[in-house]
Design a protein around this motif. Structure first.
Motif, PDB file in Angstrom:
ATOM      1  N   ASP B  84       0.815  -1.228   0.000  1.00  0.00           N
ATOM      2  CA  ASP B  84       0.000   0.000   0.000  1.00  0.00           C
ATOM      3  C   ASP B  84       0.847   1.277   0.000  1.00  0.00           C
ATOM      4  O   ASP B  84       0.328   2.354  -0.271  1.00  0.00           O
ATOM      5  CB  ASP B  84      -1.018   0.000   1.151  1.00  0.00           C
ATOM      6  CG  ASP B  84      -0.360   0.110   2.523  1.00  0.00           C
ATOM      7  OD1 ASP B  84       0.843  -0.201   2.633  1.00  0.00           O
ATOM      8  OD2 ASP B  84      -1.052   0.492   3.489  1.00  0.00           O
ATOM      9  N   ARG B  91      -4.640  -2.764   0.087  1.00  0.00           N
ATOM     10  CA  ARG B  91      -4.530  -2.565   1.533  1.00  0.00           C
ATOM     11  C   ARG B  91      -3.455  -3.484   2.096  1.00  0.00           C
ATOM     12  O   ARG B  91      -3.367  -3.689   3.300  1.00  0.00           O
ATOM     13  CB  ARG B  91      -5.885  -2.832   2.188  1.00  0.00           C
ATOM     14  CG  ARG B  91      -6.939  -1.816   1.770  1.00  0.00           C
ATOM     15  CD  ARG B  91      -8.341  -2.282   2.084  1.00  0.00           C
ATOM     16  NE  ARG B  91      -8.574  -2.284   3.525  1.00  0.00           N
ATOM     17  CZ  ARG B  91      -9.681  -2.762   4.085  1.00  0.00           C
ATOM     18  NH1 ARG B  91     -10.647  -3.265   3.326  1.00  0.00           N
ATOM     19  NH2 ARG B  91      -9.838  -2.735   5.387  1.00  0.00           N
ATOM     20  N   GLY B 136     -12.854 -17.362  11.481  1.00  0.00           N
ATOM     21  CA  GLY B 136     -12.779 -15.926  11.786  1.00  0.00           C
ATOM     22  C   GLY B 136     -11.447 -15.582  12.428  1.00  0.00           C
ATOM     23  O   GLY B 136     -10.827 -14.564  12.100  1.00  0.00           O
ATOM     24  N   CYS B 139      -8.756 -15.420   9.731  1.00  0.00           N
ATOM     25  CA  CYS B 139      -8.817 -14.198   8.922  1.00  0.00           C
ATOM     26  C   CYS B 139      -8.274 -13.015   9.738  1.00  0.00           C
ATOM     27  O   CYS B 139      -7.465 -12.219   9.244  1.00  0.00           O
ATOM     28  CB  CYS B 139     -10.241 -13.830   8.495  1.00  0.00           C
ATOM     29  SG  CYS B 139     -11.309 -15.158   7.942  1.00  0.00           S
ATOM     30  N   LYS B 140      -8.786 -12.929  10.984  1.00  0.00           N
ATOM     31  CA  LYS B 140      -8.457 -11.819  11.874  1.00  0.00           C
ATOM     32  C   LYS B 140      -6.958 -11.758  12.139  1.00  0.00           C
ATOM     33  O   LYS B 140      -6.354 -10.688  12.110  1.00  0.00           O
ATOM     34  CB  LYS B 140      -9.208 -12.063  13.184  1.00  0.00           C
ATOM     35  CG  LYS B 140      -9.515 -10.861  13.976  1.00  0.00           C
ATOM     36  CD  LYS B 140     -10.650 -11.127  14.985  1.00  0.00           C
ATOM     37  CE  LYS B 140     -10.535 -12.424  15.748  1.00  0.00           C
ATOM     38  NZ  LYS B 140     -11.683 -12.782  16.544  1.00  0.00           N
ATOM     39  N   HIS B 143      -5.352 -10.229   9.018  1.00  0.00           N
ATOM     40  CA  HIS B 143      -5.751  -8.827   8.782  1.00  0.00           C
ATOM     41  C   HIS B 143      -5.211  -7.903   9.874  1.00  0.00           C
ATOM     42  O   HIS B 143      -4.870  -6.754   9.615  1.00  0.00           O
ATOM     43  CB  HIS B 143      -7.273  -8.709   8.732  1.00  0.00           C
ATOM     44  CG  HIS B 143      -7.876  -9.284   7.484  1.00  0.00           C
ATOM     45  ND1 HIS B 143      -9.206  -9.212   7.209  1.00  0.00           N
ATOM     46  CD2 HIS B 143      -7.313  -9.949   6.435  1.00  0.00           C
ATOM     47  CE1 HIS B 143      -9.462  -9.794   6.046  1.00  0.00           C
ATOM     48  NE2 HIS B 143      -8.324 -10.265   5.560  1.00  0.00           N
ATOM     49  N   ASP B 144      -5.181  -8.410  11.106  1.00  0.00           N
ATOM     50  CA  ASP B 144      -4.680  -7.640  12.245  1.00  0.00           C
ATOM     51  C   ASP B 144      -3.282  -7.093  11.943  1.00  0.00           C
ATOM     52  O   ASP B 144      -2.973  -5.932  12.202  1.00  0.00           O
ATOM     53  CB  ASP B 144      -4.657  -8.591  13.463  1.00  0.00           C
ATOM     54  CG  ASP B 144      -4.299  -7.863  14.758  1.00  0.00           C
ATOM     55  OD1 ASP B 144      -4.090  -6.646  14.706  1.00  0.00           O
ATOM     56  OD2 ASP B 144      -4.233  -8.530  15.796  1.00  0.00           O
ATOM     57  N   ARG B 147      -3.102  -6.189   6.982  1.00  0.00           N
ATOM     58  CA  ARG B 147      -3.997  -5.406   6.129  1.00  0.00           C
ATOM     59  C   ARG B 147      -4.262  -4.040   6.763  1.00  0.00           C
ATOM     60  O   ARG B 147      -4.631  -3.958   7.925  1.00  0.00           O
ATOM     61  CB  ARG B 147      -5.331  -6.123   5.893  1.00  0.00           C
ATOM     62  CG  ARG B 147      -6.158  -5.392   4.828  1.00  0.00           C
ATOM     63  CD  ARG B 147      -7.431  -6.110   4.473  1.00  0.00           C
ATOM     64  NE  ARG B 147      -8.439  -5.980   5.521  1.00  0.00           N
ATOM     65  CZ  ARG B 147      -9.728  -6.248   5.333  1.00  0.00           C
ATOM     66  NH1 ARG B 147     -10.146  -6.687   4.165  1.00  0.00           N
ATOM     67  NH2 ARG B 147     -10.574  -6.101   6.323  1.00  0.00           N
ATOM     68  N   ALA B 148      -4.075  -2.991   5.975  1.00  0.00           N
ATOM     69  CA  ALA B 148      -4.313  -1.628   6.460  1.00  0.00           C
ATOM     70  C   ALA B 148      -5.803  -1.311   6.391  1.00  0.00           C
ATOM     71  O   ALA B 148      -6.512  -1.890   5.570  1.00  0.00           O
ATOM     72  CB  ALA B 148      -3.536  -0.630   5.596  1.00  0.00           C
ATOM     73  N   PRO B 149      -6.281  -0.374   7.268  1.00  0.00           N
ATOM     74  CA  PRO B 149      -7.688   0.030   7.125  1.00  0.00           C
ATOM     75  C   PRO B 149      -7.905   0.754   5.799  1.00  0.00           C
ATOM     76  O   PRO B 149      -6.953   1.223   5.180  1.00  0.00           O
ATOM     77  CB  PRO B 149      -7.938   0.957   8.312  1.00  0.00           C
ATOM     78  CG  PRO B 149      -6.610   1.311   8.871  1.00  0.00           C
ATOM     79  CD  PRO B 149      -5.613   0.312   8.369  1.00  0.00           C
ATOM     80  N   GLU B 150      -9.173   0.839   5.360  1.00  0.00           N
ATOM     81  CA  GLU B 150      -9.486   1.439   4.069  1.00  0.00           C
ATOM     82  C   GLU B 150      -9.114   2.912   4.017  1.00  0.00           C
ATOM     83  O   GLU B 150      -9.229   3.587   5.025  1.00  0.00           O
ATOM     84  CB  GLU B 150     -10.984   1.285   3.782  1.00  0.00           C
ATOM     85  CG  GLU B 150     -11.200   0.554   2.503  1.00  0.00           C
ATOM     86  CD  GLU B 150     -12.645   0.007   2.392  1.00  0.00           C
ATOM     87  OE1 GLU B 150     -13.166   0.025   1.293  1.00  0.00           O
ATOM     88  OE2 GLU B 150     -13.192  -0.431   3.416  1.00  0.00           O
TER      89      GLU B 150
END
Lengths: 292, 150
Positions: B84, B91, B136, B139-140, B143-144, B147-150
């Motif tokens: 990103d 993201r 879950g 995934c979490k 993403h934690d 993955r950056a927030p939008e």
């Protein structure tokens, strides 16, 4: 730019001189706690809802209950590090009294009478109920001690003068609630006090205080790219059940999965009773819309 | 033999206008696979939450699709320079490339959770909840960190 800097320095000096009475620490009245006994089992719920471990566990460690500290908070004013709050007598807060603890968590004042920086969300915890505080303290005694020393903060002048935080608190710290409770005291207590949702979801003014006129209106991500989403009904069209399910499972209504700092909030809320998630969801659904 | 289905679905997702921005093909491909995952989790999650009636066959098909996605080779989808900080429209955090082993092992954790779901999904609605939880978490966990927030 230089004249702006001079102004800032001047303001800090004037603040430190004239404003002494304003910037002096405001401590709790210990008599308030007479007759309270803490219940460690209840304290665990308070600890989980308040997310203490999310900031105070060692970065990268799987053991979320070893409160070594070390998590960093990058801000416009410099980098702050969460300290060791394990019950270790030297490295942690094992040598503290309950009164010291109450002053730290609800007033942002250290045992030596210094102000803490508001990266520690005492501006929300200030509304914590006495029994909860006492239960929380009882629970924290049961955790393992860590002998790792706390890391010093990396913040520049004039923000490294803890005294200047006193002026900040005088201007911005309040134990008033933002939203009417209606019939959802629990939801409001969880959101505005313990879980401090607004610390991330509400934008800040240039001095770093929450902009209450834009409560939960979404904010830039303090640690880099992207934005933290708005929770107001003009932006978030989820049902209350969707919000509660997200807090339990981490799944959005379209089954995307939660990430970033919110993942820790979800981890905490997944461990709380369903009624608590529902109360938070009801609070979120009752937020007033923001008209741009 | 669900892989051809997953590959077809991937193509279908990639063909939609919403994703037809000027993103490099590997980025489109990986975002496509995540959307297939979310789609199939939605089928299972709806049944687990009780908003959709349990249907053993549909549940099994959704779980098998998750397993199929988990078996797609990731190598080509994560080339250097697609974080990103380097390009818009993703993201994916640069940390992925500095911790590729950890990232790969988190992907493998998702594969395990998907396999467990596939073993249980057809046996009844009660089996879905705990397996949704495990998925879950997989995934979490990624993403934690990545993955950056939008």
């Amino acid at each position: 730019m230089r004249s702006f800097l001079k102004l800032l320095v001047l303001a800090a000096i004037v603040g430190a001189g004239i404003g002494l009475w304003v910037t002096a620490p405001n401590r709790v009245d210990a008599a308030r706690f007479d007759g309270l006994t803490g219940d460690a089992a209840r304290g665990e719920t308070v600890f989980t809802a308040a997310g203490c471990a999310s900031c105070h566990h060692a970065k990268g460690s799987e053991d979320k209950l070893l409160l070594t500290g070390g998590m960093e908070f990058v801000s416009d004013f410099g980098t702050f590090y969460a300290p060791n709050i394990s019950p270790h007598p030297e490295a942690g807060i094992g040598g503290w009294s309950f009164e010291d603890f109450a002053n730290a968590v609800t007033r942002g004042v250290s045992p030596e009478g210094q102000h803490y920086y508001p990266a520690f969300p005492y501006t929300a915890y200030t509304k914590m109920q006495d029994q909860d505080l006492s239960d929380l303290w009882a629970y924290m005694q049961t955790l393992d001690p860590s002998d790792v020393a706390s890391k010093p903060h990396d913040v520049g002048f004039p923000f490294n003068i803890r005294r200047s935080v006193g002026g900040w608190k005088f201007l911005f710290m309040s134990d008033d609630y933002v939203i009417e409770a209606a019939d959802n005291e629990r939801g409001r207590y969880l959101v505005e006090t313990l879980a401090h949702c607004a610390e991330c979801h509400t934008p800040r003014n240039p001095l770093g205080a929450l902009d209450k006129a834009r409560w939960m209106g979404g904010a830039p991500n303090p640690s880099g790219s992207g934005t933290i989403p708005a929770l107001t009904p003009d932006k978030l069209d989820w049902s209350a059940a969707d919000v509660a399910y997200y807090l339990e499972s981490g799944f959005t209504p379209s089954f995307d999965a939660v990430g970033g700092h919110m993942a820790e909030v979800v981890e905490n809320f997944a461990a709380l009773p369903a009624e608590d998630r529902e109360a938070v969801a009801a609070y979120i659904k009752a937020l007033p819309p923001l008209d741009e | 033999m669900k892989t051809p289905f997953a590959a077809l679905a991937l193509l279908a997702v990639l063909g939609t206008p919403a994703l037809a921005q000027d993103l490099p093909q590997p980025v489109k491909a990986r975002q496509g696979q995540f959307n297939i995952m979310a789609l199939n989790l939605g089928v299972l999650g709806g049944m687990a939450r009780g908003t959709v009636e349990y249907d053993a066959e549909a549940a099994q098909a959704a779980a098998d699709s998750l397993v199929a996605v988990s078996s797609l080779s990731q190598g080509a989808m994560w080339p250097d320079g697609t974080d990103d900080g380097s390009i818009a429209g993703t993201r994916a955090k640069a940390d992925i490339w500095g911790n590729m082993d950890d990232f790969t092992s988190k992907w493998a954790d998702f594969g395990e959770a998907a396999t467990a779901m596939a073993a249980a999904a057809g046996t009844g609605r009660d089996a879905l909840g705990p397996n949704m939880g495990a998925l879950g978490n997989a995934c979490k966990a990624c993403h934690d960190t990545y993955r950056a927030p939008e």
